[in-house]
Design an enzyme around this catalytic site. Structure first.
Site, mmCIF file in Angstrom:
data_model
loop_
_atom_site.group_PDB
_atom_site.id
_atom_site.type_symbol
_atom_site.label_atom_id
_atom_site.label_comp_id
_atom_site.label_asym_id
_atom_site.label_seq_id
_atom_site.Cartn_x
_atom_site.Cartn_y
_atom_site.Cartn_z
ATOM 1 N N TYR A 137 -2.565 -1.186 10.653
ATOM 2 C CA TYR A 137 -2.429 -1.430 9.587
ATOM 3 C C TYR A 137 -1.269 -0.916 8.539
ATOM 4 C CZ TYR A 137 -4.081 -1.409 4.278
ATOM 5 O OH TYR A 137 -4.179 -1.657 2.954
ATOM 6 N N SER A 188 0.769 -1.189 -0.003
ATOM 7 C CA SER A 188 -0.142 0.027 -0.156
ATOM 8 C C SER A 188 0.834 1.362 -0.038
ATOM 9 C CB SER A 188 -0.861 -0.042 1.363
ATOM 10 O OG SER A 188 -1.457 1.249 1.381
#
Ligand code: NAD
Ligand code: MG
Length: 303
Positions: free
Chosen positions: A208, A195
């Site tokens: 995360y 990401s």
């Protein structure tokens, strides 16, 4: 008909700023893990727009989280490029999974549905064994399943959430990859979904973002281990994509309303816009790419 005659509007020259829906979007909270059918506007995973031309002919692929979002776009594209595809997903996602299974079968390819929870090492091993048995081998592994839950403060982040995020995003790809490598030979490809958060963490994604940084380190270290076997390992690092991960707790609802607005392209990406990246990394066209992290962020600023 030649391939160029079959190309859909997606392949026409156009302005990327206005090619897909732009914010503002309606608030649309839903329970995790979320369904694509509850999203407004409807995401584009390539159902009607992706055109393949045999770049993965007869390859065998396993995609975790293949029912929705980015994994669904990869599953549709892989089947259109000629691959047989197994998808893993949570049992509560059966409806979205069956939609993908039908789309794979519509290409005349083998589709395998494997529901289960990848927080279990035993299930991860079974998942790979089932996929290999039903597909007749394994050439491509896409570690894509992920969990993301926004919290305003470290004091709201429980040990349970922290543990679960690491189990799904870090441990599971480790277990699944270890099991998969036993069946892979030269020409195989492993693709991890990292990401923009791996590099530019948001304040609300403390757990995360750490797991996504792990995905990058895992990709680079593993690429170094398996290169001598002719196996490539790469990661994709998406910016904000229009998937149920975000509206089912991945972002606060006020951020969903303006999702993607801080990118240079001022809108979120649609899952189909990542499909060519997964196809490139999976296919022999990506033959000189390993240990790489390929971004598709819309010119991302941290969100
Ligand atoms: P998504 O919700 O459509 O896909 C995530 C999938 O993960 C779910 O469909 C579910 O099947 C699977 N999953 C979650 N927990 C699981 C579990 N315990 N067991 C089995 N499967 C489980 O959302 P998405 O955005 O397409 O997410 C795919 C990947 O993309 C994730 O790794 C996510 O971190 C990454 N990503 C997404 C974005 C974005 O903006 N959407 C940005 C960067 C990275
Ligand atoms: Mg899903």
């Amino acid at each position: 008909m030649s391939t160029s005659d079959k190309l859909t509007d997606r392949y026409k020259k156009q302005n990327p700023l206005t090619q897909y829906p732009q914010p503002p979007f309606p608030r649309q909270p839903q329970e995790r893990p979320g369904s694509v059918n509850k999203m407004e506007p409807e995401p584009d995973h390539g159902e009607k727009s992706y055109v393949g031309f045999g770049r993965l002919k007869d390859r065998k692929a396993l995609i975790t989280g293949g029912d929705s979002g980015i994994g669904r776009a990869a599953a549709i594209a892989f089947a259109r490029e000629g691959a047989d595809v197994a998808i893993c997903y949570l049992p509560s996602e059966e409806q979205n999974a069956q939609e993908v299974i039908k789309l794979i079968e519509a290409e005349g390819r083998t589709a395998v549905a494997i529901p289960g929870d990848i927080i279990s090492e035993d299930f991860c091993n079974e998942l790979v064994e089932t996929a290999v048995k039903k597909l007749g081998g394994l050439d491509i592994l896409v570690n894509n399943a992920g969990r993301q839950t926004a919290q305003q403060s470290i004091f709201d982040l429980t040990t349970e959430q922290f543990d679960n995020t690491f189990k799904v995003n870090v441990y599971a790809p480790f277990w699944i990859t270890k099991a998969a490598l036993k069946h892979m030979e030269a020409g195989a490809s492993i693709i991890n979904t990292a990401s923009v958060q791996s590099f530019d963490p948001s304040a609300t994604l403390l757990d995360y973002a750490q797991t996504k940084a792990c995905n990058v380190a895992f990709t680079k270290a593993l690429a170094g281990q398996v290169a001598e076997k002719g196996i490539r390992v790469n990661a994709v690092a998406p910016g904000p994509f229009w998937t149920p991960l975000q509206s089912s707790g991945g972002q606060p609802q006020d951020k969903i309303e303006k999702f993607g607005s801080t990118t240079l392209l001022k809108r979120p990406g649609q899952p189909v816009e990542l499909a060519p990246v997964y196809v490139l990394l999976a296919s022999q066209e990506g033959s000189y790419m390993t240990g790489e992290v390929v971004g598709a962020t819309g010119g991302e600023m941290p969100y």
